[in-house]
Design a protein around this motif. Structure first.
Motif, PDB file in Angstrom:
ATOM      1  N   TYR A   1     -18.460   9.552  -3.436  1.00 17.51           N
ATOM      2  CA  TYR A   1     -18.390   8.234  -4.058  1.00 17.51           C
ATOM      3  C   TYR A   1     -17.396   8.283  -5.225  1.00 17.51           C
ATOM      4  CZ  TYR A   1     -19.940   4.393  -7.071  1.00 17.51           C
ATOM      5  OH  TYR A   1     -19.981   3.275  -7.870  1.00 17.51           O
ATOM      6  N   PRO A   2     -16.555   7.264  -5.386  1.00 11.72           N
ATOM      7  CA  PRO A   2     -16.533   5.974  -4.693  1.00 11.72           C
ATOM      8  C   PRO A   2     -15.338   5.834  -3.735  1.00 11.72           C
ATOM      9  CG  PRO A   2     -15.439   5.724  -6.797  1.00 11.72           C
ATOM     10  CD  PRO A   2     -15.774   7.200  -6.654  1.00 11.72           C
ATOM     11  N   PHE A   3     -14.804   6.915  -3.247  1.00 15.98           N
ATOM     12  CA  PHE A   3     -13.548   6.846  -2.520  1.00 15.98           C
ATOM     13  C   PHE A   3     -13.709   6.895  -0.999  1.00 15.98           C
ATOM     14  CE2 PHE A   3     -12.192   8.378  -6.816  1.00 15.98           C
ATOM     15  CZ  PHE A   3     -11.711   7.149  -7.227  1.00 15.98           C
ATOM     16  N   SER A   4     -13.155   7.872  -0.314  1.00 12.35           N
ATOM     17  CA  SER A   4     -13.085   7.731   1.135  1.00 12.35           C
ATOM     18  C   SER A   4     -12.684   9.039   1.807  1.00 12.35           C
ATOM     19  CB  SER A   4     -12.030   6.666   1.490  1.00 12.35           C
ATOM     20  OG  SER A   4     -10.722   7.157   1.194  1.00 12.35           O
ATOM     21  N   SER A   5     -12.449   8.955   3.106  1.00 14.24           N
ATOM     22  CA  SER A   5     -11.982  10.103   3.879  1.00 14.24           C
ATOM     23  C   SER A   5     -10.645  10.630   3.361  1.00 14.24           C
ATOM     24  CB  SER A   5     -11.855   9.719   5.359  1.00 14.24           C
ATOM     25  OG  SER A   5     -10.964   8.625   5.518  1.00 14.24           O
ATOM     26  N   TRP A   6      -9.915   9.812   2.633  1.00 14.29           N
ATOM     27  CA  TRP A   6      -8.642  10.254   2.062  1.00 14.29           C
ATOM     28  C   TRP A   6      -8.830  11.463   1.142  1.00 14.29           C
ATOM     29  CZ3 TRP A   6      -3.665  10.255   2.621  1.00 14.29           C
ATOM     30  CH2 TRP A   6      -2.815  10.521   1.539  1.00 14.29           C
ATOM     31  N   ASP A   7     -10.038  11.635   0.615  1.00 13.22           N
ATOM     32  CA  ASP A   7     -10.325  12.790  -0.232  1.00 13.22           C
ATOM     33  C   ASP A   7     -10.045  14.115   0.475  1.00 13.22           C
ATOM     34  OD1 ASP A   7     -11.219  10.928  -2.037  1.00 13.22           O
ATOM     35  OD2 ASP A   7     -13.309  11.599  -2.050  1.00 13.22           O
ATOM     36  N   TRP A   8     -10.051  14.089   1.815  1.00 16.27           N
ATOM     37  CA  TRP A   8      -9.860  15.314   2.609  1.00 16.27           C
ATOM     38  C   TRP A   8      -8.414  15.513   3.028  1.00 16.27           C
ATOM     39  CZ3 TRP A   8     -14.181  17.787   1.967  1.00 16.27           C
ATOM     40  CH2 TRP A   8     -15.404  17.104   1.936  1.00 16.27           C
ATOM     41  N   SER A   9      -7.503  14.666   2.603  1.00 17.05           N
ATOM     42  CA  SER A   9      -6.155  14.661   3.160  1.00 17.05           C
ATOM     43  C   SER A   9      -5.393  15.965   2.922  1.00 17.05           C
ATOM     44  CB  SER A   9      -5.349  13.484   2.599  1.00 17.05           C
ATOM     45  OG  SER A   9      -5.244  13.562   1.179  1.00 17.05           O
TER      46      SER A   9
ATOM     47  N   MET B   1       0.833  -1.199   0.000  1.00 16.24           N
ATOM     48  CA  MET B   1       0.000   0.000   0.000  1.00 16.24           C
ATOM     49  C   MET B   1       0.871   1.254   0.000  1.00 16.24           C
ATOM     50  SD  MET B   1      -2.973   1.161   2.748  1.00 16.24           S
ATOM     51  CE  MET B   1      -4.014  -0.235   2.325  1.00 16.24           C
ATOM     52  N   ASP B   2       0.413   2.279  -0.693  1.00 13.24           N
ATOM     53  CA  ASP B   2       1.121   3.552  -0.710  1.00 13.24           C
ATOM     54  C   ASP B   2       1.404   4.028   0.718  1.00 13.24           C
ATOM     55  OD1 ASP B   2       1.595   6.218  -2.478  1.00 13.24           O
ATOM     56  OD2 ASP B   2       0.668   6.754  -0.562  1.00 13.24           O
ATOM     57  N   ALA B   3       2.597   4.588   0.934  1.00 17.75           N
ATOM     58  CA  ALA B   3       3.022   4.953   2.288  1.00 17.75           C
ATOM     59  C   ALA B   3       2.091   5.978   2.927  1.00 17.75           C
ATOM     60  CB  ALA B   3       4.458   5.488   2.253  1.00 17.75           C
ATOM     61  N   GLU B   4       1.630   6.962   2.167  1.00 24.75           N
ATOM     62  CA  GLU B   4       0.731   7.972   2.723  1.00 24.75           C
ATOM     63  C   GLU B   4      -0.616   7.357   3.096  1.00 24.75           C
ATOM     64  OE1 GLU B   4       0.368  11.197   0.011  1.00 24.75           O
ATOM     65  OE2 GLU B   4       2.321  12.064   0.519  1.00 24.75           O
ATOM     66  N   LEU B   5      -1.114   6.476   2.253  1.00 27.82           N
ATOM     67  CA  LEU B   5      -2.363   5.793   2.571  1.00 27.82           C
ATOM     68  C   LEU B   5      -2.212   4.923   3.816  1.00 27.82           C
ATOM     69  CD1 LEU B   5      -3.939   4.531  -0.782  1.00 27.82           C
ATOM     70  CD2 LEU B   5      -4.755   6.350   0.722  1.00 27.82           C
ATOM     71  N   GLU B   6      -1.070   4.261   3.923  1.00 25.70           N
ATOM     72  CA  GLU B   6      -0.831   3.409   5.084  1.00 25.70           C
ATOM     73  C   GLU B   6      -0.816   4.230   6.372  1.00 25.70           C
ATOM     74  OE1 GLU B   6      -0.437   0.079   7.268  1.00 25.70           O
ATOM     75  OE2 GLU B   6      -0.695   0.113   5.082  1.00 25.70           O
ATOM     76  N   ARG B   7      -0.184   5.406   6.336  1.00 27.14           N
ATOM     77  CA  ARG B   7      -0.183   6.274   7.520  1.00 27.14           C
ATOM     78  C   ARG B   7      -1.588   6.747   7.849  1.00 27.14           C
ATOM     79  NH1 ARG B   7       4.790   8.060   5.342  1.00 27.14           N
ATOM     80  NH2 ARG B   7       3.767   9.747   4.170  1.00 27.14           N
ATOM     81  N   TRP B   8      -2.362   7.087   6.821  1.00 23.94           N
ATOM     82  CA  TRP B   8      -3.754   7.505   7.042  1.00 23.94           C
ATOM     83  C   TRP B   8      -4.541   6.393   7.726  1.00 23.94           C
ATOM     84  CZ3 TRP B   8      -5.870  12.261   6.201  1.00 23.94           C
ATOM     85  CH2 TRP B   8      -7.263  12.366   6.185  1.00 23.94           C
ATOM     86  N   LYS B   9      -4.337   5.188   7.258  1.00 26.06           N
ATOM     87  CA  LYS B   9      -5.052   4.030   7.795  1.00 26.06           C
ATOM     88  C   LYS B   9      -4.621   3.721   9.224  1.00 26.06           C
ATOM     89  CE  LYS B   9      -5.857  -0.885   6.786  1.00 26.06           C
ATOM     90  NZ  LYS B   9      -5.080  -1.468   7.913  1.00 26.06           N
TER      91      LYS B   9
END
Length: 300
Positions: A39-47, A1-9
């Motif tokens: 839709y169709p993504f997630s809270s990551w949209d606000w990063s 998984m992308d490092a930034e996504l992993e930190r978000w998670k």
């Protein structure tokens, strides 16, 4: 998984919603701010705007069922009403009794449902006070909404069920990339890394198998249109629309309809080359206009 996504998670939390695991992030201090993604993504949209928002607010951003890092059940009746229930349940879980709302895309429909409940006093979980609402691009009025052909086929015909098992294929990824490209402005196209992040979010928990089912929320926009619009027309909750005008789905034409329908409409148009994802394409402008809105609310 992308490092930034992993930190978000890994910096997120989870809560139980009727037996399903819902991912959310909460950070900051001050008044509560509920972010409702599209839709169709997630809270990551606000990063991109998250670091600035948490300096002033206690920011709460869940991933809706069927999206992001939340559970994605294949046997589930995805609906705007259920998404609204989940947001109310999360606020109750966190002990939040009032909040500002910033919504985008599907999040606009969820925000409309929350506002209608607030006006009628028929919340499913508690009765949180809505201090203000800021809408970003979304299908606020179904008569002005113009979805892409792929969206229509996947959410309104049996094609979604027929092709769900093939959604991870190279061809399917290219189709998604082309659709995303159409939804971003001419000068704000997603980078290859952003596209890969979007795909990883879709792929998490085999999410592509349910993406078409989640997309059927568009039917709720027809079913509840008049109830939602009545609440928007009659509410005393301060509202502002911040719109990316070149969005083919809900750009300038949606803002024009908003001004026609909503009394004393507060509409901010972004630069002409901004499209469907203002918080990604023009984060600083979104923050500036959002803060101006809530500052005015606070002053009153």
């Amino acid at each position: 998984m992308d490092a930034e996504l992993e930190r978000w998670k890994t910096t997120g939390r989870h809560f139980d919603y009727l037996g399903f695991d819902v991912f959310y992030r909460v950070e900051g201090s001050g008044p509560a701010l509920l972010l409702i993604h599209g839709y169709p993504f997630s809270s990551w949209d606000w990063s991109l705007i998250w670091p600035t928002l948490v300096q002033r607010f206690t920011v709460i951003a869940p991933d809706m069922i069927g999206m992001g890092f939340s559970d994605k059940p294949t046997v589930y009746e995805y609906s705007v009403s259920d998404h609204a229930d989940m947001h109310e349940a999360l606020l109750l879980h966190l002990g939040v009794d009032s909040c500002h709302v910033l919504a985008h895309d599907l999040g606009d429909s969820v925000g409309q449902e929350l506002l209608a409940r607030y006006e009628a006093g028929d919340n499913a979980y508690g009765a949180p006070v809505i201090e203000s609402i800021t809408w970003l691009n979304g299908g606020l009025f179904n008569e002005a909404y113009t979805p892409r052909l792929l969206q229509k086929l996947m959410s309104r015909t049996p094609l979604g069920d027929m092709t769900s098992r093939f959604q991870g294929s190279g061809l399917a990824r290219r189709v998604v990339d082309r659709t995303l490209d159409q939804m971003f402005g001419a000068n704000t196209k997603p980078t290859p890394r952003q596209l890969e992040q979007f795909h990883q979010i879709l792929d998490f928990n085999d999410g592509r198998r349910v993406s078409h089912a989640v997309g059927r929320f568009v039917a709720d926009r027809y079913r509840h249109r008049n109830r939602w619009v009545r609440a928007m027309r009659e509410t005393a909750v301060p509202m502002r629309l911040i719109d990316g005008p070149s969005d083919p789905n809900s750009g300038r034409h949606m803002a024009r309809r908003y001004s026609e329908v909503i009394p004393n409409a507060d509409v901010v148009m972004l630069a002409d080359d901004i499209a469907h994802w203002p918080q990604i394409e023009a984060p600083e402008d979104v923050l500036r206009h959002f803060f101006a809105h809530v500052n005015r609310v606070a002053a009153v």
